[in-house]
Design a protein around this motif. Sequence first.
Motif, PDB file in Angstrom:
ATOM      1  N   LYS A 100      60.260  27.785  51.556  1.00 36.95           N
ATOM      2  CA  LYS A 100      59.167  27.128  51.275  1.00 36.95           C
ATOM      3  C   LYS A 100      58.179  26.694  52.712  1.00 36.95           C
ATOM      4  CE  LYS A 100      57.928  24.803  47.040  1.00 36.95           C
ATOM      5  NZ  LYS A 100      58.533  23.577  46.333  1.00 36.95           N
ATOM      6  N   ASN A 101      59.479  25.866  53.244  1.00 40.22           N
ATOM      7  CA  ASN A 101      58.650  25.527  54.327  1.00 40.22           C
ATOM      8  C   ASN A 101      57.974  26.347  55.378  1.00 40.22           C
ATOM      9  OD1 ASN A 101      58.665  22.088  55.751  1.00 40.22           O
ATOM     10  ND2 ASN A 101      60.679  23.989  57.626  1.00 40.22           N
ATOM     11  N   SER A 102      58.491  27.467  55.268  1.00 38.08           N
ATOM     12  CA  SER A 102      57.746  28.464  56.431  1.00 38.08           C
ATOM     13  C   SER A 102      56.413  28.727  55.859  1.00 38.08           C
ATOM     14  CB  SER A 102      58.523  29.291  56.465  1.00 38.08           C
ATOM     15  OG  SER A 102      59.936  29.625  57.091  1.00 38.08           O
ATOM     16  N   PHE A 103      56.065  28.227  54.364  1.00 40.34           N
ATOM     17  CA  PHE A 103      55.350  28.890  53.981  1.00 40.34           C
ATOM     18  C   PHE A 103      54.154  27.493  54.252  1.00 40.34           C
ATOM     19  CE2 PHE A 103      55.257  31.890  49.817  1.00 40.34           C
ATOM     20  CZ  PHE A 103      56.357  33.097  50.843  1.00 40.34           C
ATOM     21  N   ALA A 104      54.771  26.935  54.110  1.00 41.88           N
ATOM     22  CA  ALA A 104      53.670  25.411  54.217  1.00 41.88           C
ATOM     23  C   ALA A 104      53.339  25.184  55.976  1.00 41.88           C
ATOM     24  CB  ALA A 104      54.874  24.362  54.062  1.00 41.88           C
ATOM     25  N   HIS A 105      53.869  26.190  56.452  1.00 41.79           N
ATOM     26  CA  HIS A 105      53.616  26.186  58.071  1.00 41.79           C
ATOM     27  C   HIS A 105      53.415  27.401  58.237  1.00 41.79           C
ATOM     28  CE1 HIS A 105      56.972  22.479  58.298  1.00 41.79           C
ATOM     29  NE2 HIS A 105      56.030  22.432  59.129  1.00 41.79           N
ATOM     30  N   ARG A 106      53.204  27.931  57.452  1.00 43.97           N
ATOM     31  CA  ARG A 106      51.798  29.168  57.456  1.00 43.97           C
ATOM     32  C   ARG A 106      52.733  30.287  58.290  1.00 43.97           C
ATOM     33  NH1 ARG A 106      47.929  25.115  56.873  1.00 43.97           N
ATOM     34  NH2 ARG A 106      46.645  25.177  55.099  1.00 43.97           N
ATOM     35  N   ALA A 107      54.034  30.565  58.052  1.00 38.96           N
ATOM     36  CA  ALA A 107      54.265  31.542  58.453  1.00 38.96           C
ATOM     37  C   ALA A 107      53.747  33.451  58.674  1.00 38.96           C
ATOM     38  CB  ALA A 107      55.548  31.772  57.838  1.00 38.96           C
ATOM     39  N   GLY A 108      52.626  33.159  57.782  1.00 40.15           N
ATOM     40  CA  GLY A 108      52.228  35.231  57.565  1.00 40.15           C
ATOM     41  C   GLY A 108      52.142  35.471  56.793  1.00 40.15           C
ATOM     42  N   ARG A 109      51.268  36.334  56.184  1.00 41.65           N
ATOM     43  CA  ARG A 109      51.629  37.041  55.612  1.00 41.65           C
ATOM     44  C   ARG A 109      52.356  37.983  54.691  1.00 41.65           C
ATOM     45  NH1 ARG A 109      47.505  40.399  51.702  1.00 41.65           N
ATOM     46  NH2 ARG A 109      47.768  39.469  50.251  1.00 41.65           N
ATOM     47  N   ASP A 110      52.598  38.327  55.455  1.00 36.41           N
ATOM     48  CA  ASP A 110      53.576  39.756  56.072  1.00 36.41           C
ATOM     49  C   ASP A 110      55.175  39.550  55.957  1.00 36.41           C
ATOM     50  OD1 ASP A 110      51.401  41.756  56.268  1.00 36.41           O
ATOM     51  OD2 ASP A 110      52.666  42.278  58.527  1.00 36.41           O
ATOM     52  N   TYR A 111      54.927  37.872  56.392  1.00 36.13           N
ATOM     53  CA  TYR A 111      56.064  37.155  56.783  1.00 36.13           C
ATOM     54  C   TYR A 111      56.453  37.027  54.787  1.00 36.13           C
ATOM     55  CZ  TYR A 111      59.425  32.905  56.075  1.00 36.13           C
ATOM     56  OH  TYR A 111      60.443  32.345  56.039  1.00 36.13           O
ATOM     57  N   ALA A 112      55.349  36.636  54.656  1.00 36.00           N
ATOM     58  CA  ALA A 112      55.656  35.982  53.068  1.00 36.00           C
ATOM     59  C   ALA A 112      56.339  36.804  52.263  1.00 36.00           C
ATOM     60  CB  ALA A 112      54.543  35.691  52.352  1.00 36.00           C
ATOM     61  N   ALA A 113      56.013  37.950  51.999  1.00 34.56           N
ATOM     62  CA  ALA A 113      56.087  39.767  51.771  1.00 34.56           C
ATOM     63  C   ALA A 113      57.079  40.343  51.344  1.00 34.56           C
ATOM     64  CB  ALA A 113      54.902  40.760  51.335  1.00 34.56           C
ATOM     65  N   SER A 114      57.724  39.873  52.903  1.00 31.89           N
ATOM     66  CA  SER A 114      59.077  40.663  52.919  1.00 31.89           C
ATOM     67  C   SER A 114      60.263  39.492  52.844  1.00 31.89           C
ATOM     68  CB  SER A 114      59.099  40.410  54.703  1.00 31.89           C
ATOM     69  OG  SER A 114      59.170  39.292  55.041  1.00 31.89           O
ATOM     70  N   ARG A 115      60.009  38.838  52.300  1.00 33.75           N
ATOM     71  CA  ARG A 115      61.304  37.730  51.537  1.00 33.75           C
ATOM     72  C   ARG A 115      61.726  38.081  50.554  1.00 33.75           C
ATOM     73  NH1 ARG A 115      62.843  36.153  55.825  1.00 33.75           N
ATOM     74  NH2 ARG A 115      62.430  37.995  56.603  1.00 33.75           N
ATOM     75  N   GLY A 116      60.621  38.951  49.563  1.00 35.79           N
ATOM     76  CA  GLY A 116      61.261  39.637  48.281  1.00 35.79           C
ATOM     77  C   GLY A 116      62.736  40.657  49.183  1.00 35.79           C
ATOM     78  N   GLU A 117      62.195  41.554  49.184  1.00 29.39           N
ATOM     79  CA  GLU A 117      63.324  42.037  50.138  1.00 29.39           C
ATOM     80  C   GLU A 117      64.707  41.987  50.929  1.00 29.39           C
ATOM     81  OE1 GLU A 117      60.106  43.862  49.509  1.00 29.39           O
ATOM     82  OE2 GLU A 117      60.409  44.968  49.419  1.00 29.39           O
ATOM     83  N   TYR A 118      64.131  40.716  51.717  1.00 23.45           N
ATOM     84  CA  TYR A 118      65.106  39.891  52.306  1.00 23.45           C
ATOM     85  C   TYR A 118      66.482  39.261  51.109  1.00 23.45           C
ATOM     86  CZ  TYR A 118      66.683  35.918  55.072  1.00 23.45           C
ATOM     87  OH  TYR A 118      67.780  34.735  55.926  1.00 23.45           O
ATOM     88  N   LEU A 119      65.415  37.638  50.655  1.00 22.95           N
ATOM     89  CA  LEU A 119      66.628  37.312  49.441  1.00 22.95           C
ATOM     90  C   LEU A 119      67.200  38.545  48.373  1.00 22.95           C
ATOM     91  CD1 LEU A 119      63.816  34.869  48.610  1.00 22.95           C
ATOM     92  CD2 LEU A 119      66.226  34.719  49.061  1.00 22.95           C
ATOM     93  N   ASN A 120      66.193  40.123  47.906  1.00 24.33           N
ATOM     94  CA  ASN A 120      67.473  40.472  47.200  1.00 24.33           C
ATOM     95  C   ASN A 120      68.521  40.901  47.839  1.00 24.33           C
ATOM     96  OD1 ASN A 120      67.114  41.330  44.324  1.00 24.33           O
ATOM     97  ND2 ASN A 120      66.018  43.145  45.002  1.00 24.33           N
ATOM     98  N   SER A 121      67.628  41.426  48.942  1.00 23.87           N
ATOM     99  CA  SER A 121      69.283  42.481  49.509  1.00 23.87           C
ATOM    100  C   SER A 121      70.119  41.837  50.222  1.00 23.87           C
ATOM    101  CB  SER A 121      69.036  42.942  51.139  1.00 23.87           C
ATOM    102  OG  SER A 121      67.853  43.599  50.978  1.00 23.87           O
ATOM    103  N   MET A 122      70.401  40.559  50.305  1.00 25.81           N
ATOM    104  CA  MET A 122      70.982  39.039  50.540  1.00 25.81           C
ATOM    105  C   MET A 122      72.526  38.962  48.410  1.00 25.81           C
ATOM    106  SD  MET A 122      69.865  35.773  52.296  1.00 25.81           S
ATOM    107  CE  MET A 122      70.166  36.252  53.662  1.00 25.81           C
ATOM    108  N   ILE A 123      70.931  38.790  47.327  1.00 25.63           N
ATOM    109  CA  ILE A 123      71.967  39.625  46.826  1.00 25.63           C
ATOM    110  C   ILE A 123      72.887  40.519  46.266  1.00 25.63           C
ATOM    111  CG2 ILE A 123      71.690  39.345  44.192  1.00 25.63           C
ATOM    112  CD1 ILE A 123      69.656  37.819  44.430  1.00 25.63           C
ATOM    113  N   LEU A 124      72.178  41.662  46.393  1.00 26.66           N
ATOM    114  CA  LEU A 124      72.835  43.251  46.633  1.00 26.66           C
ATOM    115  C   LEU A 124      74.152  43.136  47.488  1.00 26.66           C
ATOM    116  CD1 LEU A 124      73.041  45.639  44.778  1.00 26.66           C
ATOM    117  CD2 LEU A 124      71.285  46.357  46.703  1.00 26.66           C
ATOM    118  N   ALA A 125      73.579  42.753  48.818  1.00 28.43           N
ATOM    119  CA  ALA A 125      75.285  42.329  49.733  1.00 28.43           C
ATOM    120  C   ALA A 125      76.388  41.326  49.065  1.00 28.43           C
ATOM    121  CB  ALA A 125      74.849  41.899  50.580  1.00 28.43           C
TER     122      ALA A 125
END
Length: 438
Positions: A100-125
């Motif tokens: 959320k903090n990175s969103f507020a600091h405009r970390a980029g659209r690709d970064y934002a989209a990638s967090r879906g796979e990042y978080l889901n993979s953490m749960i699955l792992a």
Amino acid sequence: MNKTKVVKFGGSSLADSNQFKKVAAIVKADPTRRFVVASAPGKRFSDDVKITDMLYRCYDKAAKGSDFSKEFADIENRFNSIIAELGLDFSLEEEFRHIKNSFAHRAGRDYAASRGEYLNSMILANYLGFEFLDPAGFVFFDESGVFDLNKTLEALTPKLDETQNAVIPGFYGSMPNDTIKTFSRGGSDVTGSIVARAADAELYENWTDVSGFLICDPRIVEDPEPITTITYRELRELAYMGATVLHEDAIFPVRSVGIPINIKNTNHPEDPGTMIVAETADSSKHIITGIAGKKGFSVIQIEKDMMNSEVGFGRNVLRSLEKNGLCFEHMPSGIDTMSVIVATDALVGKERAILDEINFRVHPDKLEIENNLALIAVVGRGMRKQRGTAGKLFSALAEARVNVKMIDQGSSELNIIIGVEEEDFETATKAIYEAFVK
Ligand code: ADP
Ligand code: ASP
Ligand code: MG
């Protein structure tokens, strides 16, 4: 080659806790399924929203400086309900705060989209008891944003060699300056292929919500037959033309080393699915292997008497496109006519400039642009041997009262591409399916 399978699960296979349970059963059923590539949670029902789309929307608000807390909370809730329903003793709160903090600091659209796979993979792992491997450190793009296979293999292969089991988020990697970059939509398929290559896997299983690659889009023809075996080349033709089961770039990393891909259904794991291979002695059951198509094309029609004897005519036409930064899809030509097919959305706003340029360079007798064209590719290795395929195709279309506006037969004789009015697209697809498959 070793006894390792790489398994990729798409968004619908990981959309909720119930789907996670099916995925875990599949992974655990075969100990050679060592590496799991995961997508972000997809749709749970037909008008649901994919996490990836929620992330894009949320980030777009953040980047404009608007309040995005509601959108962000909706995303958190979807992940939290999966964690809660699986009964995991695990929390993503720290991650959410950081993102959320990175969103507020405009970390980029690709970064934002990638967090879906990042978080889901953490749960699955966590759920599988596998290691979590962040592709930011192993999947690389070069300065111009092109995927860098060599650099990736150099880092990923040794890492996988020393890892027994891991879950790896799909869809993204990193740039030389360490920022996150995604593949195009559906790109987790590409990650799966890269991991299969790096692991020197015997098989890349791509798990989705259909029992394999179907002869045509199930949204057009009800319950089409699945394809048992298809070659990489056939698949690429179909994928490029809109059969989006597998990302069209997902075959490159595995093709050169001949790792087969098996498309499988998470909801019906017992179904054999589709095998995608380099070559096959198997003749397909029907003359054609598959049908796929897309709307949204335009034709630039050029007529000029004796154009065939004018040296450089074609080059001059194509130069006019090049000057305006346009690629072409097909270019069927006759003695005095030439049609250049382009994607309409790439042409918009450039029509005048391109027509002026062509007029100036080749002085045609007639020049016009027609929109609302759909292209349909009929693909099959069996078409080479079989005479009369084109005849059968055109009589089926004539019977269905579809007007064929363009024909292009690929030089490999692997495909025939036809152009029809967009409003005839579904009718034409159904007619071809009936003629060759039913
Ligand atoms: P995933 O989320 O697993 O990556 P996708 O949505 O990307 O899955 O791809 C699977 C979908 O592709 C199917 O649900 C189906 O609607 C669609 N599709 C389009 N053309 C075909 C085809 N020829 N065969 C099978 N599925 C197709
Ligand atoms: N989640 C990404 C998308 O929706 C990538 C993928 O699912 O393959 O495009
Ligand atoms: Mg997909």
